[in-house]
Design an enzyme around this catalytic site. Structure first.
Site, PDB file in Angstrom:
ATOM      1  N   ASP A 148       0.837  -1.209   0.000  1.00  0.00           N
ATOM      2  CA  ASP A 148       0.000   0.000   0.000  1.00  0.00           C
ATOM      3  C   ASP A 148       0.869   1.257   0.000  1.00  0.00           C
ATOM      4  O   ASP A 148       2.105   1.198   0.063  1.00  0.00           O
ATOM      5  CB  ASP A 148      -0.962  -0.060   1.200  1.00  0.00           C
ATOM      6  CG  ASP A 148      -2.315   0.554   0.891  1.00  0.00           C
ATOM      7  OD1 ASP A 148      -2.407   1.373  -0.044  1.00  0.00           O
ATOM      8  OD2 ASP A 148      -3.292   0.226   1.604  1.00  0.00           O
TER       9      ASP A 148
ATOM     10  N   ASP B 236     -10.187   3.469  -3.863  1.00  0.00           N
ATOM     11  CA  ASP B 236     -10.840   2.302  -3.255  1.00  0.00           C
ATOM     12  C   ASP B 236     -12.275   2.132  -3.766  1.00  0.00           C
ATOM     13  O   ASP B 236     -13.040   3.097  -3.840  1.00  0.00           O
ATOM     14  CB  ASP B 236     -10.884   2.451  -1.737  1.00  0.00           C
ATOM     15  CG  ASP B 236      -9.522   2.229  -1.100  1.00  0.00           C
ATOM     16  OD1 ASP B 236      -8.523   2.122  -1.841  1.00  0.00           O
ATOM     17  OD2 ASP B 236      -9.456   2.158   0.136  1.00  0.00           O
TER      18      ASP B 236
HETATM   19  C1  GLA Z   1      -6.085   1.391   1.358  1.00  0.00           C
HETATM   20  C2  GLA Z   1      -6.212   0.358   0.240  1.00  0.00           C
HETATM   21  C3  GLA Z   1      -7.340  -0.598   0.552  1.00  0.00           C
HETATM   22  C4  GLA Z   1      -7.081  -1.285   1.879  1.00  0.00           C
HETATM   23  C5  GLA Z   1      -6.868  -0.249   2.972  1.00  0.00           C
HETATM   24  C6  GLA Z   1      -6.385  -0.866   4.261  1.00  0.00           C
HETATM   25  O1  GLA Z   1      -7.200   2.221   1.427  1.00  0.00           O
HETATM   26  O2  GLA Z   1      -6.419   0.990  -1.002  1.00  0.00           O
HETATM   27  O3  GLA Z   1      -7.469  -1.562  -0.476  1.00  0.00           O
HETATM   28  O4  GLA Z   1      -5.958  -2.120   1.769  1.00  0.00           O
HETATM   29  O5  GLA Z   1      -5.919   0.735   2.600  1.00  0.00           O
HETATM   30  O6  GLA Z   1      -6.157   0.077   5.251  1.00  0.00           O
END
Ligand code: GLA
Length: 398
Positions: free
Chosen positions: A142, A195
Site C-alpha cells: 500500500d 478504493d
Molecule cells: C487502502 C487500500 C485498501 C485497503 C486499505 C487498508 O485504502 O487501497 O485496499 O488495503 O488501505 O487500510
C-alpha cells in the site's frame, strides 16, 4: 515452496512466471476491515473449500491491513498475538494443506493505512524475509504515510527486490491507487483506481478508470480496478473507521442489486481483472455464491491469451459494447452493457468486434446456452444495469 539458491541472476525474470492469469482469491478488507484473525482466515478457507470457490480457482487468501502490533520487536513486524496467537506459519500451513495460498498486506511508508501498524519503509529486507519464512505467496503493498522525501517508485522497487532476493515466488501487488508508468514490470498487478465501495457509481468509475491502460494487460501484468464487492453489504463505504468524507452520499447505501452484482462480476472478467472476492464467504446466500463460481464467466477472466476487454462501441448515453479478444481464431467475449435506467436493445456488429463479416456462433455465458449462428451482428435485449455476456466465434465457411 522456497525457490532459487545463491545470488540472483542479473538477467533475472523478476516476475518468476507468476500470475500468468489474473490472480483469484479472497481479501479481508471489504467486509472485515482490520478485524482479521487466525480464526477468521481458517474459517474463510474452510468455507471456500466447501462451497466450491477453491475449486473454481479462488486460491489466494489475502489478509489485509490490521494484523500487526504497533511496534516492531528487534526490527521485526509482530503479528498481533490477540489475533494471531501462534504467528503465521501454522496458519499458512493450514491454508496450504487445503489447497490455498497465503497473502499479506504491507505498506511502503512508515505506517499502514489504518495507521496503527508499522510500514515497511527502511525495513524491506527484514520484512520480505519474514514474509517468505511465514509462507507468504502474495504481498499487497500500500501507499499510505510515505516517509519524508521518499520516492514512490524507489519504495516499491526496494520491496520488489527484497521479495525477489528471498528466492520465494511471491506475487507483488502494487496498491498506489492510480497507474504510474513505472508499474508494469514492478509488480504483477497494479491498482488503477481509488478504493472501491459497494456502490454502483463507484463500480462504474473504477471500470472506466481501469480501461485507460488496457493495452498493458497480459500474462504477468494486470490492471487492478480493486477487489470485488459482490455480496458486500454496506460496509465498504467506511474506510478506516470513517464515512468517506468526500462522498457522504454513499453512507448507508444498499449496495449492489443482483443484476448489478452480475454486471460487476462480468465486467471484471471482461477486463481480465484480479478476482478477489471481498464479501463474507462464510455466510453467503446462494445467489451470491453462484455469481462468484460461475465457470464460464471465470473462464473469460482467466483466458490464457490475457487480453483486457475494451469498449468498442457506445452511444454516448450509457449503452456499450465491450469486446475481449480470446485465445483461438476470431473468438471474442462480448458484453452488451446497459448503464441506463430503462430496457434497451444493444447490437454487437462483427466489424466493431474485429471479426470477419458473415456467420458467427453466439453463446450466452450467464445462461449457459448456445443462441445459434448469426450473420454480421447480434442484437440483444438488455435490462437496466445489466451486462449480457456473450461468447462470439466466427464460423469458418465450409
Ligand atoms: C487502502 C487500500 C485498501 C485497503 C486499505 C487498508 O485504502 O487501497 O485496499 O488495503 O488501505 O487500510
Amino acid at each position: 515452496m522456497a525457490g532459487g539458491c545463491g545470488a540472483p541472476n542479473p538477467s533475472r525474470d523478476l516476475s518468476r512466471g507468476l500470475a500468468r492469469t489474473p490472480p483469484m482469491g479472497w481479501n479481508s478488507w471489504n467486509t472485515f476491515k482490520d478485524g482479521v484473525s487466525d480464526t477468521l482466515l481458517r474459517q474463510v478457507a474452510d468455507a471456500m473449500a466447501a462451497n466450491g470457490m477453491r475449486d473454481a480457482g479462488y486460491r489466494y487468501i489475502n489478509m489485509d491491513d490490521g494484523w500487526a502490533l504497533p511496534q516492531r520487536l528487534n526490527g521485526h513486524l509482530q503479528p498481533n498475538p490477540a489475533k494471531f496467537p501462534n504467528g503465521f506459519k501454522p496458519l499458512s500451513d493450514y491454508l496450504y494443506a487445503r489447497g490455498f495460498k497465503f497473502g499479506i498486506y504491507a505498506d511502503r511508508g512508515t505506517r499502514t493505512c489504518v495507521g496503527l501498524c508499522p510500514g515497511s519503509y527502511g525495513h524491506e529486507t527484514t520484512d520480505a524475509k519474514d514474509f517468505a519464512d511465514w509462507g507468504v505467496d502474495y504481498v499487497k503493498y500500500d501507499n499510505c504515510n510515505p516517509a519524508f522525501f521518499s520516492n514512490q517508485a524507489g519504495d516499491y522497487s526496494r520491496m520488489r527486490d527484497a521479495l525477489f532476493a528471498t528466492g520465494r515466488p511471491i506475487v507483488f501487488s502494487l496498491c498506489a491507487w492510480e497507474f504510474k508508468n513505472w508499474m508494469p514490470g514492478m509488480g504483477q498487478l497494479w491498482r488503477t483506481t481509488a478504493d472501491i465501495s459497494d456502490n454502483w457509481g463507484r463500480v462504474l468509475e473504477n471500470l472506466d478508470a481501469n480501461e485507460r491502460t488496457a493495452a498493458l494487460a497480459g500474462p504477468g501484468n494486470w490492471n487492478d480496478p480493486d477487489m470485488l464487492v459482490v455480496g458486500c453489504e454496506d460496509v465498504a463505504d467506511f474506510q478506516h473507521g470513517q464515512v468517506f468524507s468526500d462522498m457522504p452520499e454513499l453512507a448507508g447505501h444498499p449496495g449492489l442489486t443482483q443484476t448489478e452484482s452480475r454486471s460487476h462480476f462480468s465486467m471484471w472478467a471482461m477486463m481480465a481483472a484480479p478476482l478477489l472476492a471481498g464479501n463474507d464467504v462464510i455466510h453467503m446466500p446462494k445467489w451470491i455464491k453462484e455469481i462468484l463460481v460461475n465457470p464460464e464467466v471465470i473462464a473469460v477472466d482467466q483466458d490464457p491469451a490475457g487480453h483486457q476487454g475494451v469498449a468498442v462501441w457506445e452511444n454516448g448515453k450509457g449503452l456499450y459494447v465491450y469486446s475481449k479478444v480470446l485465445q483461438g481464431v476470431n473468438a471474442r467475449a462480448v458484453a452488451l452493457f446497459n448503464r441506463m435506467d430503462k430496457d434497451e436493445t444493444i447490437t454487437a456488429e462483427w466489424t466493431d468486434l474485429g471479426i470477419p463479416k458473415g456467420q458467427a456462433s453466439v453463446r450466452d455465458i450467464w445462461k449457459h446456452a448456445d443462441l445459434g449462428v448469426f450473420s454480421d451482428r447480434y442484437k440483444g435485449f438488455v435490462s437496466p444495469h445489466e451486462a449480457v455476456l456473450l461468447r462470439i466465434v466466427s464460423v469458418k465457411p465450409e
